[in-house]
Write an enzyme that holds these catalytic residues in place. Structure first.
Site, PDB file in Angstrom:
ATOM      1  N   ASP A 155       0.815  -1.094   0.066  1.00  0.00           N
ATOM      2  CA  ASP A 155      -0.031   0.081  -0.014  1.00  0.00           C
ATOM      3  C   ASP A 155       0.821   1.366  -0.064  1.00  0.00           C
ATOM      4  OD1 ASP A 155      -2.485   1.384   0.033  1.00  0.00           O
ATOM      5  OD2 ASP A 155      -3.211   0.365   1.698  1.00  0.00           O
ATOM      6  N   ASP A 184     -10.773   1.889  -3.208  1.00  0.00           N
ATOM      7  CA  ASP A 184     -11.157   1.747  -1.986  1.00  0.00           C
ATOM      8  C   ASP A 184     -12.862   1.374  -1.926  1.00  0.00           C
ATOM      9  OD1 ASP A 184      -8.804   1.371  -0.633  1.00  0.00           O
ATOM     10  OD2 ASP A 184      -8.888   3.149   0.302  1.00  0.00           O
TER      11      ASP A 184
HETATM   12  C1  GLA Z   1      -5.705   1.756   2.406  1.00  0.00           C
HETATM   13  C2  GLA Z   1      -6.069   0.906   1.347  1.00  0.00           C
HETATM   14  C3  GLA Z   1      -7.413  -0.145   2.063  1.00  0.00           C
HETATM   15  C4  GLA Z   1      -6.578  -0.557   3.411  1.00  0.00           C
HETATM   16  C5  GLA Z   1      -6.157   0.550   4.237  1.00  0.00           C
HETATM   17  C6  GLA Z   1      -5.472   0.194   5.691  1.00  0.00           C
HETATM   18  O1  GLA Z   1      -6.847   2.830   2.376  1.00  0.00           O
HETATM   19  O2  GLA Z   1      -6.451   1.337   0.252  1.00  0.00           O
HETATM   20  O3  GLA Z   1      -7.591  -1.123   1.293  1.00  0.00           O
HETATM   21  O4  GLA Z   1      -5.561  -1.451   3.196  1.00  0.00           O
HETATM   22  O5  GLA Z   1      -5.426   1.412   3.405  1.00  0.00           O
HETATM   23  O6  GLA Z   1      -5.180   1.109   6.431  1.00  0.00           O
END
Ligand code: GLA
Length: 784
Positions: free
Chosen positions: A476, A546
């Site tokens: 990420d 997301d």
């Molecule tokens: C980001 C990612 C999510 C999740 C969060 C965790 O927002 O896009 O899918 O993994 O971080 O903190």
């Protein structure tokens, strides 16, 4: 073919023809549908028979009438009469800026060489040929090499540029784009894919007219604002027919696509590293190589262009170990638990997932350091044994015992101020001298231009990977850049910061993916803030957004599909009301959308109804049976989603014996007109069985209409209603045909009538708002 200084590059369906001018520059003669090789290409030359008023004559004595401003050129520079946007801009020691490269030679060979420090398209399938053209500016002693790599099967040509300083003690490169393509066309439209967090990849069409349009990112990542993939299409081009060019970039940092239409109606397209804040110093004998630009042309409409791009990504971009390798169905604990978990909670989720046929358990954010919210611990890559008593090894073994693989989330590029790493190395964070750094999601970025920072990350991540049998990593990256500055680069080197950060990132990827070639990496950046070909060279799939709302995902995945195949798009079924939109959609619609990507589940399976649990079991079974065509089949957008209530997708196997069609409804109309569902891409001459995938209907969707049938009064949402809905479900419509492909491709089938307020039977299609249906299409000529 090379004849009389004309180079004719050919892919299966396209031709790219350039020639070296007498004056030493390179003219683009043609890029389009394949034409045969021939002796005389002079009809394609730009004719310069008299002086063009108000133009700069390049060299009046040697080349009378030549003005570079009205030529389709393969590269351009500043100071010799081409007044359009240029490919290269240099500052020389004496302050001069005029640059004029001329061809000195060329090389042609099979295969390709990798670009130093950057990812490049792979040549596994040996269909790649390279043309290298060398250029030199003798006044300044600088060499430039243009590279052309021809990917025959994918109908893709990639280009990049290398610039080498000779004897200048300090040459400043203010701009070096990856490619320039000039096309003598008007009536074209630029298509870009723009967005924001949770609504990435929205398609926007802009009719080109005189002037300059820039599609770019200044975020430090390739960004969710403007994806680097753009299309230039004929105004008349549709999904199914017409000509279009696709342009992409194998790069994960600040990019720019500059599109200019000049006074002679010629379109210039440049793409590459964004010149914004860019200045690269080259000492004597030093060189700079650009990222690789990707070009494709199709006369088969936007679907045809997408097929080229998809083939290229599946065959030449993703790592060799994952080429056409089916991706596992996963469960991710993020939306199920957020930071609030311990081992027993996770194992509860894992147990339920295993029962449903899910293959990979992914532990998301919160397993390390002292991380219980998003304010701390990034950088402290050691397991939190308060939450996970047996460590990662313990939980991994338990998950494996259930028959599932184990995967883990990391956000390696970040550092929290509240972390052991920050207390030890505050100077490792990107901050600007004397200023309080601005934050994004409470965190700072690590300075990846520094070797010791990269070594720390490779080392600490490797330790984790060696501590348990980890089969998957979600990588990420949750903030954009601010306070850009590196203590590593000195006062003169700050113009290199953004690019050197990306080079540092690729160095880490290269080291980790070559040490752990069988780990499946999934890229992520707050969803799709870094969805690009650079990431895909190391990580075969990316968390697309997301936003898991099915209705929104139709738009997001449609946008992404123009340049990227289904196998690259992470797509999850989550809970409703949806956490991003609070919208409620049916469990099967959520699946029907996610199944056209790499399927995952991201919800608390312990708290779902038995109705949903049964539905998920069926979904996973269906997905596994059809995974190959859903992930790797030829993908078609059936209707333009921007002028219809019913976007539809189709994935067709390469041999055309199998397909899945997804039909989606935005809003329900009462007493709607009939839906005619037309296929694309089936063989006209094969006989197919088309069958609607049966779904279960919860009787509660009928509300108190249930009393039209019930002998006793049932109070809506009362206990009786609840009990009946648990024990009694209905099947969706039973619809099936066996006919030849030409009927389906040309006429389509008239689908059964939608619900019209007058009862329900097995010939009524009940969709409702955000309803959908999958159709399985199988050739009956082949016995399976
Ligand atoms: C980001 C990612 C999510 C999740 C969060 C965790 O927002 O896009 O899918 O993994 O971080 O903190």
């Amino acid at each position: 073919m090379i004849k009389n200084k004309v180079f004719h590059l050919q892919t299966e369906n396209t031709s790219y023809i350039i020639r070296v001018l007498e004056s030493g520059q390179i003219e683009n003669l043609y890029y389009g549908k394949k034409i045969r090789e021939m002796d005389d290409y002079s009809p394609l030359y730009e004719k310069v028979s008299c002086e063009t008023p108000n133009s700069i004559m390049y060299d009046r004595k040697l080349y009378p009438n030549l003005t570079l401003d009205n030529m389709c050129l393969e590269y351009s520079s500043i100071g010799k009469g081409d007044l359009r946007e240029s490919l290269v801009e240099l500052s020389l020691e004496d302050g001069s800026t005029t640059v004029d490269f001329k061809v000195t030679g060329f090389k042609e060979y099979e295969g390709r060489e990798k670009i130093k420090g950057l990812p490049s398209a792979h040549s596994y399938n040996e269909d790649v040929k390279t043309l290298e053209i060398s250029l030199y500016d003798e006044i300044i002693d600088v060499t430039m090499t243009l590279y052309y790599h021809v990917f025959y099967n994918a109908n893709v040509i990639t280009r990049h540029v290398k610039l080498k300083n000779g004897t200048i003690s300090s040459l400043k490169v203010n701009r070096l784009m990856s490619m320039q393509l000039d096309i003598p066309k008007c009536n074209h439209t630029l298509v870009t894919f723009d967005g924001a967090w949770a609504r990435e990849m929205e398609r926007h069409d802009k009719k080109l007219c005189h002037g300059i349009f820039v599609n770019d990112s200044k975020c430090g990542t390739s960004s969710n604002r403007h994806n680097p993939f753009v299309i230039i299409r004929d105004n008349e081009c549709t999904e199914e027919a017409g000509e279009c060019y696709g342009v992409n970039l194998v790069y994960s940092g600040n990019h720019a696509e500059i599109i200019e239409v000049n006074q002679y109606d010629k379109i210039r397209i440049l793409n590459g590293i964004n010149p914004y804040l860019f200045q690269f110093n080259l000492g004597m004998d030093e060189e700079l190589e650009t990222p690789e630009a990707v070009l494709s042309y199709s006369k088969e409409g936007l679907n045809g262009l997408s097929h080229n791009m998809h083939k290229f990504v599946n065959e030449n971009i993703v790592p060799e170990n994952f080429r056409y390798k089916e991706r596992p169905v996963l469960i991710n604990n993020w939306e199920a638990t957020y930071f609030n978990f311990n081992e027993s909670k996770l194992m509860g989720l894992a147990n339920k997932a295993a029962d449903l046929g899910i293959e990979l358990f992914v532990l998301d954010d919160g397993w390390f350091g002292n991380r219980n919210d998003d304010k701390s611990s990034l950088g402290d890559w050691f397991v939190n044994t308060k939450k996970l008593k047996g460590g990662l090894e313990g939980i991994c073994k338990k998950v494996n015992a259930l028959g599932m693989d184990f995967g883990l989330w990391f956000e390696p590029e970040m550092i929290s101020e509240d972390s052991e790493l920050y207390r030890k190395h505050p100077d490792w964070a990107v901050t600007s001298p004397g200023r309080t750094p601005s934050t994004g999601r409470n965190q700072l970025i690590l300075d990846l231009t520094r070797q010791e920072v990269r070594d720390y990350l490779v080392d600490s991540i490797s330790k984790i990977l060696d501590s348990a049998d980890i089969k998957y990593i979600k990588w990420d990256m949750n903030r954009n850049f601010s306070d850009m500055y590196s203590r590593n680069l000195g006062a003169n080197g700050q113009g290199e910061f953004f690019h050197r950060y990306v080079l540092g990132l690729y160095d880490i990827y290269e080291r980790l993916t070559s040490a752990y070639p069988n780990i499946l990496f999934e890229g992520c950046s707050s969803g799709g803030n870094r969805f690009d070909l650079g990431i895909l060279c190391y990580m075969p799939q990316i968390w697309t957004s997301d936003d898991t709302d099915a209705n929104e995902r139709v738009t997001i995945q449609t946008g992404a599909s123009y340049g990227y195949p289904q196998s690259t798009m992470g797509a999850h079924v989550s809970v409703c009301p949806n956490h991003q939109s609070l919208r409620v959609t049916g469990i099967d619609t959520r699946f029907n959308v996610a199944s056209f990507g790499v399927l995952g589940y991201e919800l608390n399976l312990s708290e779902i109804s038995s109705f949903d649990r049964n539905a998920i079991k069926e979904q996973v079974k269906f997905y596994k049976e059809n995974r190959s065509v859903l992930q790797f089949g030829d993908f078609y957008r059936i209707k333009n989603i921007y002028d219809t209530n019913n976007p539809s997708w189709m994935a067709v196997s390469k041999d055309k014996t199998e397909a899945v069609l997804g039909f989606y409804q935005r809003l329900q109309k009462p007493n709607p007109s009939g839906d005619i569902i037309r296929t694309i891409g089936l063989s006209d001459d094969l006989r197919y069985n088309v069958k609607a995938r049966r779904e279960k209907i919860n009787i509660k969707v009928f509300g108190d209409l249930i009393n039209q049938l019930s002998p006793v009064r049932i109070k809506k949402d009362g206990i009786l209603h609840e009990v009946i809905s648990k024990v009694y479900t209905m099947d969706s419509e039973n619809e099936e045909y066996t006919v030849y492909g030409d009927l389906l491709n040309e006429a389509g089938f008239k689908a059964t009538q939608q619900f019209a307020c007058s009862g329900y039977n097995d010939q009524v299609r009940l969709l409702g708002d955000f309803g959908s249906r999958l159709y399985k299409i199988t050739s009956v000529n082949v016995t399976k």
